[in-house]
Design a protein around this motif. Structure first.
Motif, PDB file in Angstrom:
ATOM      1  N   VAL A  41      -2.787  -1.279   1.283  1.00  0.00           N
ATOM      2  CA  VAL A  41      -2.582  -0.988   2.359  1.00  0.00           C
ATOM      3  C   VAL A  41      -3.402  -1.628   3.630  1.00  0.00           C
ATOM      4  O   VAL A  41      -2.968  -2.188   4.786  1.00  0.00           O
ATOM      5  CB  VAL A  41      -2.318   0.321   2.194  1.00  0.00           C
ATOM      6  N   ASP A  42      -4.216  -0.796   4.373  1.00  0.00           N
ATOM      7  CA  ASP A  42      -4.610  -1.321   5.798  1.00  0.00           C
ATOM      8  C   ASP A  42      -6.345  -1.440   5.219  1.00  0.00           C
ATOM      9  O   ASP A  42      -6.847  -0.600   4.588  1.00  0.00           O
ATOM     10  CB  ASP A  42      -4.216  -0.467   6.747  1.00  0.00           C
ATOM     11  N   PHE A  63      -6.576   2.419   3.511  1.00  0.00           N
ATOM     12  CA  PHE A  63      -5.476   2.988   2.625  1.00  0.00           C
ATOM     13  C   PHE A  63      -5.734   2.204   1.318  1.00  0.00           C
ATOM     14  O   PHE A  63      -4.925   0.984   1.804  1.00  0.00           O
ATOM     15  CB  PHE A  63      -4.296   3.067   2.688  1.00  0.00           C
ATOM     16  N   VAL A  64      -5.665   1.815   0.038  1.00  0.00           N
ATOM     17  CA  VAL A  64      -5.520   0.774  -1.333  1.00  0.00           C
ATOM     18  C   VAL A  64      -5.062   1.562  -2.764  1.00  0.00           C
ATOM     19  O   VAL A  64      -4.669   2.421  -1.682  1.00  0.00           O
ATOM     20  CB  VAL A  64      -7.138   1.031  -2.126  1.00  0.00           C
ATOM     21  N   LEU A  65      -4.140   0.310  -2.964  1.00  0.00           N
ATOM     22  CA  LEU A  65      -3.429   0.966  -4.036  1.00  0.00           C
ATOM     23  C   LEU A  65      -4.265   1.073  -5.330  1.00  0.00           C
ATOM     24  O   LEU A  65      -5.228  -0.373  -6.151  1.00  0.00           O
ATOM     25  CB  LEU A  65      -2.007   0.070  -4.539  1.00  0.00           C
ATOM     26  N   LYS A  80      -1.022   4.486  -7.025  1.00  0.00           N
ATOM     27  CA  LYS A  80      -1.320   5.403  -6.476  1.00  0.00           C
ATOM     28  C   LYS A  80      -1.748   5.387  -4.928  1.00  0.00           C
ATOM     29  O   LYS A  80      -2.549   4.362  -4.742  1.00  0.00           O
ATOM     30  CB  LYS A  80      -2.306   6.694  -6.635  1.00  0.00           C
ATOM     31  N   LYS A  81      -1.277   5.727  -3.517  1.00  0.00           N
ATOM     32  CA  LYS A  81      -2.246   4.994  -2.590  1.00  0.00           C
ATOM     33  C   LYS A  81      -2.792   6.052  -2.296  1.00  0.00           C
ATOM     34  O   LYS A  81      -2.974   7.324  -2.927  1.00  0.00           O
ATOM     35  CB  LYS A  81      -1.207   5.321  -1.473  1.00  0.00           C
ATOM     36  N   LYS A  82      -3.889   5.647  -1.840  1.00  0.00           N
ATOM     37  CA  LYS A  82      -5.671   7.268  -2.346  1.00  0.00           C
ATOM     38  C   LYS A  82      -6.112   6.291  -0.939  1.00  0.00           C
ATOM     39  O   LYS A  82      -6.501   5.491  -0.271  1.00  0.00           O
ATOM     40  CB  LYS A  82      -6.073   6.216  -3.387  1.00  0.00           C
ATOM     41  N   ASN A  83      -6.969   7.380  -0.150  1.00  0.00           N
ATOM     42  CA  ASN A  83      -7.347   6.881   0.388  1.00  0.00           C
ATOM     43  C   ASN A  83      -8.544   6.567   0.657  1.00  0.00           C
ATOM     44  O   ASN A  83      -9.201   6.987  -0.232  1.00  0.00           O
ATOM     45  CB  ASN A  83      -7.839   8.374   1.670  1.00  0.00           C
TER      46      ASN A  83
END
Length: 96
Positions: A32-33, A36-38, A51-54
């Motif tokens: 994502v940036d 954050f990743v998926l 799942k979007k995860k820090n």
């Protein structure tokens, strides 16, 4: 924070450090940036519902699944079976 960015790669195996999936493995299927990743594991968390995860809640493993990375590069998708296989292969190699 740049040393973390080098680890952000599609196909990288990660260990979840917090949340309900804590202790489990997953694969990065999207970025994502820089924070954050998926992630998906092909089982409880499928490719179509990642799942979007820090990234601070993930432990980056020193392995990138080439099968997953190649599939994502070529088609933009990866099968859940391929995700499960990549995680299983990694966990067996670690003796878990």
């Amino acid at each position: 924070m740049n040393e973390v960015n080098e680890w952000l790669q599609i196909g990288r195996i990660v260990k979840v450090r917090s949340g309900k999936d804590e202790g489990g493995y997953a694969v990065i299927v999207g970025i994502v940036d820089e924070r954050f990743v998926l992630i998906a594991d092909g089982d409880k968390r499928r490719f179509d519902g990642p799942k979007k995860k820090n990234v601070m809640h993930l432990l980056m493993q020193p392995v990138v699944s080439e099968e997953v990375a190649d599939s994502m590069r070529e088609t933009g998708r990866v099968t859940n079976a391929k995700l499960r296989y990549a995680i299983q292969k990694y966990a067996q190699g670690k003796g878990e």
